[in-house]
Scaffold this active site. Structure first.
Site, PDB file in Angstrom:
ATOM      1  N   TRP A 357       1.062  -1.115   0.067  1.00  0.00           N
ATOM      2  CA  TRP A 357       0.014  -0.079   0.062  1.00  0.00           C
ATOM      3  C   TRP A 357       0.882   1.224  -0.069  1.00  0.00           C
ATOM      4  O   TRP A 357       0.321   2.384  -0.196  1.00  0.00           O
ATOM      5  CB  TRP A 357      -1.009  -0.001   1.294  1.00  0.00           C
ATOM      6  CG  TRP A 357      -0.226   0.270   2.680  1.00  0.00           C
ATOM      7  CD1 TRP A 357       0.809  -0.341   3.163  1.00  0.00           C
ATOM      8  CD2 TRP A 357      -0.590   1.498   3.548  1.00  0.00           C
ATOM      9  NE1 TRP A 357       0.964   0.328   4.262  1.00  0.00           N
ATOM     10  CE2 TRP A 357       0.190   1.229   4.900  1.00  0.00           C
ATOM     11  CE3 TRP A 357      -1.536   2.453   3.378  1.00  0.00           C
ATOM     12  CZ2 TRP A 357       0.088   2.006   5.656  1.00  0.00           C
ATOM     13  CZ3 TRP A 357      -1.668   3.279   4.519  1.00  0.00           C
ATOM     14  CH2 TRP A 357      -0.725   3.114   5.770  1.00  0.00           C
ATOM     15  N   ASP A 358       2.106   1.216   0.123  1.00  0.00           N
ATOM     16  CA  ASP A 358       3.281   2.089   0.436  1.00  0.00           C
ATOM     17  C   ASP A 358       2.898   3.047  -1.024  1.00  0.00           C
ATOM     18  O   ASP A 358       3.083   4.302  -0.835  1.00  0.00           O
ATOM     19  CB  ASP A 358       4.448   1.685   0.309  1.00  0.00           C
ATOM     20  CG  ASP A 358       4.859   0.619   1.556  1.00  0.00           C
ATOM     21  OD1 ASP A 358       3.844   0.112   1.980  1.00  0.00           O
ATOM     22  OD2 ASP A 358       5.818   0.699   1.914  1.00  0.00           O
ATOM     23  N   GLU A 486       0.950  -1.710  13.135  1.00  0.00           N
ATOM     24  CA  GLU A 486       1.296  -3.095  13.165  1.00  0.00           C
ATOM     25  C   GLU A 486       1.612  -3.719  14.437  1.00  0.00           C
ATOM     26  O   GLU A 486       1.923  -4.833  14.754  1.00  0.00           O
ATOM     27  CB  GLU A 486       2.071  -3.749  12.071  1.00  0.00           C
ATOM     28  CG  GLU A 486       1.593  -3.414  10.629  1.00  0.00           C
ATOM     29  CD  GLU A 486       2.823  -3.815   9.643  1.00  0.00           C
ATOM     30  OE1 GLU A 486       3.934  -4.114   9.761  1.00  0.00           O
ATOM     31  OE2 GLU A 486       2.127  -4.004   8.409  1.00  0.00           O
ATOM     32  N   LYS A 598       3.630   1.832  16.131  1.00  0.00           N
ATOM     33  CA  LYS A 598       5.036   1.779  15.248  1.00  0.00           C
ATOM     34  C   LYS A 598       4.783   2.706  14.132  1.00  0.00           C
ATOM     35  O   LYS A 598       5.898   3.520  13.862  1.00  0.00           O
ATOM     36  CB  LYS A 598       4.678   0.479  14.245  1.00  0.00           C
ATOM     37  CG  LYS A 598       5.553   0.072  13.231  1.00  0.00           C
ATOM     38  CD  LYS A 598       5.445  -1.166  12.428  1.00  0.00           C
ATOM     39  CE  LYS A 598       6.604  -1.709  11.766  1.00  0.00           C
ATOM     40  NZ  LYS A 598       6.029  -2.674  10.795  1.00  0.00           N
ATOM     41  N   GLN A 599       3.681   3.368  13.703  1.00  0.00           N
ATOM     42  CA  GLN A 599       3.808   4.377  12.672  1.00  0.00           C
ATOM     43  C   GLN A 599       2.185   4.991  12.496  1.00  0.00           C
ATOM     44  O   GLN A 599       1.412   4.494  13.339  1.00  0.00           O
ATOM     45  CB  GLN A 599       3.941   3.592  11.154  1.00  0.00           C
ATOM     46  CG  GLN A 599       2.845   2.721  10.817  1.00  0.00           C
ATOM     47  CD  GLN A 599       3.350   1.699   9.749  1.00  0.00           C
ATOM     48  OE1 GLN A 599       3.516   0.704  10.011  1.00  0.00           O
ATOM     49  NE2 GLN A 599       3.063   2.132   8.556  1.00  0.00           N
TER      50      GLN A 599
HETATM   51  C1  BGC Z   1       4.843  -1.251   7.472  1.00  0.00           C
HETATM   52  C2  BGC Z   1       3.925  -1.301   6.385  1.00  0.00           C
HETATM   53  C3  BGC Z   1       4.586  -1.394   5.083  1.00  0.00           C
HETATM   54  C4  BGC Z   1       5.653  -2.233   4.910  1.00  0.00           C
HETATM   55  C5  BGC Z   1       6.474  -2.005   3.649  1.00  0.00           C
HETATM   56  C6  BGC Z   1       6.037  -2.286   7.405  1.00  0.00           C
HETATM   57  O1  BGC Z   1       6.990  -2.409   8.389  1.00  0.00           O
HETATM   58  O2  BGC Z   1       4.300  -1.260   8.661  1.00  0.00           O
HETATM   59  O3  BGC Z   1       2.970  -0.071   6.529  1.00  0.00           O
HETATM   60  O4  BGC Z   1       3.696  -1.239   4.091  1.00  0.00           O
HETATM   61  O5  BGC Z   1       6.725  -1.881   6.161  1.00  0.00           O
HETATM   62  O6  BGC Z   1       7.096  -0.652   3.947  1.00  0.00           O
END
Ligand code: BGC
Length: 774
Positions: A357-358, A486, A598-599
C-alpha cells in the site's frame, strides 16, 4: 554503528574502508535505472561479508510459502525479487596474487555516489602482504538513456612494481538469494555462447520461465590505446569469461571497460533475446564509455531539472532530500504499467521488491507533482489491471463479493503470509480507493473515473459491505483488524480502518453520481458489467451514516481502537534508549500489549482526510499519539512531520524531516543493510513540499502555505500541476513563484487568490498560516 557518510550536497561519500559498514554501504551506494538495479557490490573478488544483488525489474520467483502453522487463505508463495546473473564481476591477479579487499591492506579508500550525474566511483590503494601497491579507480553506471546497459570502467596502476597481470571478466549465472525459503537456486542455464567479441549467457527461472540474457563486450586499454589481445575463453555451466594476460609496468595505468546488456523475456520474445542482447551491447560498445557517461550526465540533468529540491543553509538536509529523490528515480521511471515501487526497490531482497500500500499512500504524490500525469496514471492502472485477482483474493478468504487487494503482490495475487497482515490489514483497500481520488483531484483527469476508477471503487465498496457488520449497541463495526500500526493485531474498530472504509463508500457513491450525470452511456455499461443493485448502494448509505467510531470524549480524540485506553499509556521518552528499536529488543507479546505505536494510524487518517478535520482536532490527536510513537516503520516520520508543520510545531517537523530524509544515511532503524527504504523516500519529499511548503489541492486549485524551518535559509521545489510547472522558492521573508510554462496557474497562497500567467512571476511576503487555509 558510527555515522560514517560524509556530508556533501550532491554526493554520498564514504572515506576509509571498514568491512563492518560494507553491507550498509552496499545498500546506500546502490544503482538503478528503472529496468535494473545493482547493489554496490565490488566488481573484484571480495571474500568478506556481502549481499550480492543484481535485480531485474519485474523478474521474480514464486518461492513456496514456508510457515509453521498453515492457515486456510494463506498464499502458496512469496514473490521474491531475484538476485540475477552477476554481470559486474571481474578478477585481477598480480603475478598470481588475487586482489580481494578482505585480504589486502586498503589505503585511501573512497566510495562516491555521484547523484548529480548518476554513477558510482571507487578509489583505493591495495597493499599486498609482499609490499606491492596497486592503485585502483572504478566507475560504473546503469544507463538511464539505454536502460538495458550497464557499464564499468576499471583502472589499475601498479605503484611500486612491474609484473604480470591476469584479468578475468565474467558473467556468472550461478547465483542465489539469501532469503530463499528452501535454499533452492532460482535460475537454470538456458544457453551460452562465447567468441572473442561477445559472451552471451541466457538464464531461465525454474518457475514462471523468465529469461534473462546478459551480453558482454570488453576493452583493455594501456597508455590510451586499446590493446588488440586475444583473450582465453572460459565457458562452463552458468558461466562465461574472458581471460587476458598482459605485462604491467610500474606507474602505468591499465584500464578495463566492460559493457553488458541485460535483456529479459518480459520485453522480447524468448527466441530473439540473444540477438537483441548482442545488438544492444554492440551499440553501447560502439558509442564507447565516455560518450555513454556523457549521455548519463545529460539524462540525470533532465531529471534534476524537474524534480530537484534545493535547501539553503543546511547541507545535511540537502544531502538527505537529494539522496531520496535520486533513489526514487533509480527505482521507478513510470513507463511500464506492469511495474511498481517495492519498499526496498532494487537494493536488497527483503520485502521481495513487491508492491505494498506504500505506493498509493506514500509514493503517488511525488510522481503526481514531478512527472507527467501518465506516470501516476500507470500506477493506478497497475491496480486496475489486478482487479480480477483482487476479486479472486476476496473469494479465497470466503467473501461472496467485492475485491480485496493484496497486502503484498507482484502480479495481483496476495503473497504475504502472516495472518495478522494478510487477513487483517484490510485498510490497504482504502488506500487504493484514496489514490484514485488523489489522482483525479490533482490532475483533473475526470475521465479516469468512468473508464477505470469507478469499477475498482464499486468492487472495493462491496468488500467493505460484506466485511463490516451491524451491532445493536454500536452500529456498524469492523472487527478483527490490524491498522497501519502493526504493533497491535486483531483489534476491533481501528478508527482509521472504519474511517477509510466509510470514506470509500461515500466516494464511490459520489463517483457513481458523477458518472451517471457526465458519462451516461458508460454508466449503463458499468451497471451492466458490475450488476450493481440499488439495495447495495442503499446499504452503503446506511453504513456511512451509522458507522461506529471509537472516541475518547474527555480528551477529544479518536481512539486507535476500542481497547486502546485499557493499555498503560506511556510516552516514548520513558523508554530506555538501549531498548530501541523495541522490535529488536522486546518480545512480540510485550509489544502488542504496550501502547507504543509503530507508525501513523489515527494520524494517517487525519493526514489523508485533512480537509475534513479542524486544526484543534488534529492538534489534540497529534499531542496524544505522537509522544507514544516509536516511528519504527520508515513510513512514520514523514506523516508526522507534515502534520507538525501544519500545527506550527516547527522544531518537531524539522526533527522528523531529518529522520525521514536521513533514515538510511544514518541507519536509524538498524536495517539498511537489508536494502534502502525506497517508498518512505517519497514521504520525505512530501514532508518538504506538503509539510514546509504546505502544498494541498482544494477544489481543483493549488494551495500553498509555506514557511522556512529555522535551521534553513530557504528552500525551493518544483511542481507540475495541470499543465503548468511552477518553481516555488521560499526564504525567511518571502515566497517567490515562477511559472516555467505557457499555462497559467491559479493558486491560493496564505488564503489569497492569485493567477500566475505564462512564464510569469509572483512575489509574496511570508505570512502566518491561518486555519482556513489548511
Ligand atoms: C509497515 C507497512 C509497510 C511495509 C512495507 C512495514 O514495516 O508497517 O505499513 O507497508 O513495512 O514498507
Amino acid at each position: 554503528m558510527k555515522k560514517y557518510i560524509k556530508v556533501d550536497e550532491w554526493k554520498i561519500i564514504e572515506e576509509g574502508f571498514d568491512p563492518k559498514n560494507h553491507l550498509v554501504s552496499e545498500s546506500l551506494f546502490s544503482l538503478g535505472n528503472g529496468h535494473m538495479g545493482q547493489r554496490a557490490n565490488f566488481e573484484e573478488t571480495y571474500s568478506g561479508e556481502s549481499l550480492q544483488g543484481s535485480y531485474m525489474a519485474g523478474v521474480y520467483y514464486p518461492d513456496k510459502t514456508r510457515v509453521g502453522w498453515w492457515k486456510i487463505g494463506y498464499p502458496e508463495y512469496f514473490a521474491k525479487v531475484i538476485n540475477s546473473t552477476n554481470w559486474i564481476g571481474l578478477r585481477l591477479l598480480f603475478d598470481g596474487e588475487e586482489l580481494d579487499l578482505a585480504r589486502v591492506h586498503v589505503k585511501d579508500f573512497t566510495r562516491i555516489l555521484n547523484m548529480k550525474e548518476g554513477y558510482l566511483e571507487r578509489n583505493f590503494i591495495a597493499l599486498f602482504s609482499g609490499g606491492r601497491e596497486v592503485e585502483v579507480n572504478a566507475i560504473r553506471f546503469l544507463s538511464i538513456a539505454r536502460p538495458e546497459i550497464g557499464v564499468i570502467s576499471y583502472s589499475i596502476k601498479p605503484l611500486n612494481f612491474s609484473g604480470n597481470l591476469k584479468i578475468i571478466l565474467y558473467l556468472d549465472g550461478d547465483v542465489r538469494n539469501q532469503d530463499a525459503n528452501y535454499d533452492e537456486k532460482f535460475w537454470v542455464e538456458n544457453h551460452r555462447t562465447i567468441d572473442t567479441a561477445e559472451a552471451i549467457l541466457t538464464m531461465r527461472t525454474k518457475k514462471l520461465d523468465f529469461y534473462l540474457t546478459s551480453a558482454m563486450r570488453c576493452k583493455i586499454i594501456q597508455g590510451n590505446q586499446p590493446l588488440s589481445l586475444s583473450p582465453l575463453l572460459h565457458s562452463k555451466e552458468k558461466y562465461l569469461a574472458y581471460e587476458f594476460n598482459l605485462p604491467m609496468i610500474q606507474g602505468e595505468r591499465t584500464s578495463i571497460e566492460k559493457y553488458v546488456a541485460n535483456v529479459t523475456s518480459r520485453d522480447y520474445p524468448v527466441d530473439s533475446l540473444e540477438n537483441v542482447g548482442r545488438l544492444r551491447v554492440q551499440e553501447a560498445f560502439g558509442i564507447g564509455y565516455s560518450s555513454l557517461l556523457e549521455e548519463q550526465r545529460e539524462a540525470w540533468a533532465k531529471k534534476w531539472q524537474d524534480s530537484d529540491i534545493v535547501i539553503e543553509g543546511d547541507s545535511e538536509a540537502q544531502q538527505g532530500i537529494r539522496f531520496n529523490i535520486f533513489q526514487l528515480h533509480q527505482t521507478y521511471t513510470g513507463d511500464d504499467p506492469r511495474l511498481n515501487i517495492g519498499p526496498k526497490g532494487f537494493t536488497g531482497e527483503k520485502y521481495g521488491g513487491s508492491t505494498y500500500w506504500d505506493t498509493e499512500a506514500y509514493c503517488l504524490p511525488f510522481y503526481l507533482s514531478t512527472a507527467d500525469s501518465h506516470i501516476a496514471r500507470n500506477l493506478l492502472l497497475y491496480r486496475y489491471n489486478h482487479l480480477e485477482k483482487a476479486k479472486e483474493n476476496a473469494r479465497k478468504l470466503g467473501f461472496k463479493k467485492g475485491a480485496l487487494y493484496p497486502m503484498v503482490t507482484m502480479n495481483g495475487e496476495e503473497c504475504h503470509n502472516e495472518w495478522e497482515i494478510t487477513f487483517e490489514e484490510i485498510h490497504r483497500n482504502g488506500a487504493i480507493a484514496y489514490a484514485i481520488y488523489n489522482y483525479v483531484h490533482y490532475t483533473g483527469d475526470n475521465a479516469y473515473l468512468p473508464q477505470y476508477g469507478l469499477e475498482v471503487l464499486i468492487e472495493i465498496s462491496r468488500f467493505w459491505e460484506e466485511r463490516i457488520q451491524y451491532t445493536e449497541h454500536k452500529g456498524y463495526v469492523i472487527l478483527g483488524v490490524t491498522g497501519p500500526n502493526e504493533y497491535e493485531n486483531n483489534v476491533n474498530n481501528n478508527w482509521y480502518t472504519n474511517r477509510i472504509a466509510a470514506w470509500t463508500l461515500q466516494y464511490t457513491l459520489e463517483t457513481l453520481e458523477f458518472v451517471r450525470k457526465e458519462y451516461p452511456e458508460r454508466y449503463e455499461e458499468m451497471m451492466e458489467k458490475t450488476k450493481l443493485r440499488e439495495e447495495e448502494t442503499e446499504k452503503w448509505k446506511e453504513m456511512i451514516e451509522k458507522m461506529y467510531y471509537p472516541v475518547d470524549e474527555n480528551r477529544g480524540i479518536f481512539l486507535q481502537q476500542d481497547g486502546f485506553l485499557d493499555k498503560e499509556l506511556k510516552t516514548v521518552d520513558q523508554l530506555d534508549p538501549k531498548e530501541r528499536p523495541i522490535n529488536q529488543h522486546w518480545s512480540w507479546d510485550r509489544i502488542l500489549r504496550s501502547c507504543y505505536i509503530k507508525q501513523a494510524d489515527v494520524l494517517q487518517g487525519l493526514f489523508f482526510l485533512g480537509d475534513q478535520y479542524d486544526l484543534e482536532t488534529k492538534r489534540r490527536n497529534f499531542d496524544f499519539y505522537e509522544p507514544m510513537t516509536v516511528h519504527e516503520s520508515s513510513l512514520s516520520p514523514c506523516v508526522h512531520s507534515i502534520l507538525a508543520s501544519e500545527l506550527g510545531y516547527k522544531e518537531k517537523a524539522y526533527e522528523l524531516y531529518l529522520r525521514t530524509a536521513r533514515l538510511d544515511l544514518e541507519n536509524y532503524n538498524h536495517d539498511t543493510e537489508d536494502g534502502l527504504h525506497i517508498t518512505s523516500m517519497a514521504g520525505t519529499w512530501m514532508s518538504v513540499v506538503m509539510g514546509f511548503g504546505g502544498l494541498r489541492v482544494r477544489n481543483g486549485r493549488l494551495v500553498l502555505n509555506p514557511y522556512t524551518p529555522d535551521h534553513w535559509k530557504g528552500f525551493s521545489f518544483k511542481i507540475l500541476f495541470r499543465g503548468s510547472r511552477l518553481k516555488v522558492t521560499v526564504t525567511k521573508e518571502k515566497v517567490l513563484l515562477r511559472n516555467e510554462t505557457e499555462t497559467p496557474a491559479d493558486l491560493l497562497i496564505f488564503g489569497n487568490e492569485y493567477t500566475i500567467g505564462a512564464q510569469g512571476e509572483l512575489e509574496i511576503a511570508l505570512q502566518q498560516r491561518t486555519k482556513a487555509e489548511i
